[in-house]
Enzyme design. Structure first.
Site, mmCIF file in Angstrom:
data_model
loop_
_atom_site.group_PDB
_atom_site.id
_atom_site.type_symbol
_atom_site.label_atom_id
_atom_site.label_comp_id
_atom_site.label_asym_id
_atom_site.label_seq_id
_atom_site.Cartn_x
_atom_site.Cartn_y
_atom_site.Cartn_z
ATOM 1 N N LYS A 22 0.828 -1.210 0.000
ATOM 2 C CA LYS A 22 0.000 0.000 0.000
ATOM 3 C C LYS A 22 0.863 1.261 0.000
ATOM 4 C CE LYS A 22 -1.386 1.734 3.878
ATOM 5 N NZ LYS A 22 -1.279 3.129 4.284
ATOM 6 N N ASN A 23 1.865 1.298 0.864
ATOM 7 C CA ASN A 23 2.636 2.538 0.992
ATOM 8 C C ASN A 23 3.500 2.811 -0.240
ATOM 9 O OD1 ASN A 23 1.460 3.066 3.405
ATOM 10 N ND2 ASN A 23 3.198 2.421 4.672
ATOM 11 N N CYS A 117 -3.084 12.847 13.149
ATOM 12 C CA CYS A 117 -3.987 11.703 13.028
ATOM 13 C C CYS A 117 -3.918 10.913 14.316
ATOM 14 C CB CYS A 117 -3.651 10.854 11.812
ATOM 15 S SG CYS A 117 -2.156 9.938 12.034
ATOM 16 N N ARG A 122 2.384 14.472 13.497
ATOM 17 C CA ARG A 122 2.892 14.293 12.143
ATOM 18 C C ARG A 122 3.187 15.594 11.381
ATOM 19 N NH1 ARG A 122 0.020 8.818 9.953
ATOM 20 N NH2 ARG A 122 1.969 8.632 8.821
ATOM 21 N N ILE A 124 5.103 18.276 8.780
ATOM 22 C CA ILE A 124 5.579 18.088 7.400
ATOM 23 C C ILE A 124 6.706 19.074 7.063
ATOM 24 C CG2 ILE A 124 3.463 17.076 6.444
ATOM 25 C CD1 ILE A 124 3.016 19.989 5.281
ATOM 26 N N GLN A 126 9.847 18.807 7.042
ATOM 27 C CA GLN A 126 10.964 18.306 6.206
ATOM 28 C C GLN A 126 10.592 18.284 4.714
ATOM 29 O OE1 GLN A 126 14.110 17.748 7.611
ATOM 30 N NE2 GLN A 126 12.967 18.742 9.252
ATOM 31 N N ASP A 305 4.956 0.264 12.063
ATOM 32 C CA ASP A 305 3.683 -0.285 11.574
ATOM 33 C C ASP A 305 3.466 -1.740 12.002
ATOM 34 O OD1 ASP A 305 3.110 2.101 10.440
ATOM 35 O OD2 ASP A 305 3.265 1.466 8.357
ATOM 36 N N ARG A 397 -8.706 0.479 5.132
ATOM 37 C CA ARG A 397 -7.810 1.422 4.439
ATOM 38 C C ARG A 397 -6.598 0.713 3.859
ATOM 39 N NH1 ARG A 397 -5.853 6.154 7.982
ATOM 40 N NH2 ARG A 397 -4.419 5.991 6.235
#
Ligand code: UD1
Length: 430
Positions: A22-23, A117, A122, A124, A126, A305, A397
């Protein structure tokens, strides 16, 4: 609202086919719009996250043609809009990959700012640092990131933290910048390598993906390609832990065993037997698991994960284990749900101390997020009683046909949508 209902107690036994990552798919689908020629992508998982990404791509005008369940053709020549709405970002953070892809190709992109989330805040920063280093003006305006550049120029960039998202996003923009970009302290995850390989198959010139330093010589245009996505190491690892926790015997097929090294090492630590072949791994667990200590780290370390899955195993293992979560600050919420099933856990900051119990008892619990939800299903499968899991939209998901795959291994799990269906299940299994 759909739920899973589970009657545990059966060891999971058999073979299960693992789908595309998925990723990796999320990065690859975004990168696919960077050429005006048609790109064919195979081994794409049919999960909600990738389907939302396809909608986001179609939403800006790209042509998306589903060839079959796992194959899609994308043509970016018809794109007419460089603005990704909040609706998509709200559903999948990774639609921010379209920032790097659109900026690289069109020198402009507007993407709604993702929030936090369930697993953490999280940031962003960077990503933005990377785009600015390439010469883009990046502003935050009314909840949007607006990035624009007359010219994108190659640069030498050092990431302050190891981040998968920023590595992929900046790599995409740099693939079409003028000159050479050197990115240091990059993420080395298999999906970073897969996105780099995909871009190279479209004519990009990216070297070093999978090491700490990626070197990119920008090209003016990219061309068509046909590409097959790598197998999903997290889906595979989830089924491997399902075998361990239910004292089963499961072979995960269509995997790259090298990507599973950290997971395999921990399964061996807790007492499982592992057999590896070229594209499969068999996990056999025939006795009570034992305790271990685990710390999540960027690849090739133990993946965050896979943290909830090992958490479930350790909650049933003999002895006292510790888990240290070093990537996301809010990834222990599932332990409270496990405690409701009888687990004995103490959390302090980013460490959890787990005193293994002999068994869980069934309860009604919430999936909370994608990986936590999958892990809690595994907990249910190891429980003699009945477990009901709410909010399974999170699991959908990222896991394709999750309950069907578990059923094929002997798991008693069903998707239900009403009290009547729950009663029917209870009668069936009693
Ligand atoms: C990706 C994965 C996710 C996985 C995570 C870590 C996708 C779509 N998602 O998420 O499943 O859990 O990698 O392996 O591939 N950070 C910053 N600034 C930034 C970006 C990140 O401080 O600009 C921090 C994050 O808060 C986190 C760490 O860096 O603590 C790693 O995050 P990152 O690797 O970027 O995760 P994602 O790409 O969001």
């Amino acid at each position: 609202m759909e739920q899973y209902i589970i009657k545990g107690g059966n060891p999971l036994v058999g073979e299960v086919e693992i789908g595309g990552a998925k990723n990796a798919a999320l990065g690859i689908l975004a990168a696919a719009i960077m050429t005006d020629e048609t790109v064919l992508i195979d081994n794409m998982p049919d999960v909600n996250d990738t389907n939302v990404m396809l909608e986001a791509i179609a939403g800006i005008g790209a042509t998306v043609q589903r060839v079959d369940r796992h194959t899609v053709k994308i043509n970016g020549s018809t794109i007419r809009d460089l603005n990704i709405e909040y609706d998509y970002i709200k559903k999948i953070r990774a639609s921010y990959y379209l920032l790097g892809a659109l900026l690289g190709k069109y020198r402009r992109a507007e993407v709604a700012l993702p929030g936090g989330c369930n697993i953490g805040s999280r940031p962003i920063d960077q990503h933005l640092k990377g785009f600015r280093a390439l010469g883009a003006d990046v502003d935050i305006e009314r909840g949007k990131i607006v990035a624009e550049a007359d010219h994108l120029r190659g640069t030498h960039l050092y990431f302050d933290v190891v981040t998968v998202g920023a590595t992929i996003n900046v790599m995409m923009a740099a693939a079409m910048a003028d000159g050479v970009t050197i990115m240091e302290n990059v993420a080395k995850e298999p999906h970073v390598v897969d996105v780099a390989n995909f871009l190279n198959s479209m004519g990009a010139n990216i070297r070093g993906a999978g090491t700490d330093v990626i070197r990119i010589r920008g090209v003016r245009s990219l061309h068509k390609t046909e590409y097959s996505i790598i197998p999903d190491q997290i889906e595979a690892g989830t089924f491997m832990f399902a075998a361990a926790v239910t004292r089963g015997d499961v072979t995960v097929k269509n995997v790259i065993p090298k990507h599973l090294d950290a997971t395999i090492s921990k399964l061996i630590d807790i007492g499982c037997e592992i057999q590896e072949s070229d594209d499969a791994v068999r996990v056999v667990a025939n006795k009570r698991l034992h305790c271990t200590h685990v710390k999540t780290l960027p690849y090739p370390g133990y993946p965050t994960d896979m943290q909830p899955q090992i958490g479930v195993a350790l909650a049933l293992a003999k002895g006292t284990s510790t888990i240290t979560e070093s990537i996301f600050e809010n990834r222990f919420k599932y332990l409270d749900e496990l405690a409701r099933m009888g687990a004995n856990i103490k959390i302090e900051g980013n460490s959890a101390t787990i005193e293994g119990v002999k068994k869980f008892s069934g309860a009604r619990i919430s999936a909370l997020d994608l990986r936590a939800g999958a892990a809690l299903c595994i907990a249910g499968l190891a429980t003699d009683g009945i477990t009901i899991i709410d909010d399974i939209k999170y699991i959908q998901r990222g896991y394709e046909r999750f309950e069907e795959k578990l059923q094929s291994l002997g798991g008693v799990i069903e998707r239900v949508a009403s009290e009547k269906e729950i009663q029917k299940f209870r009668l069936k299994v009693s």
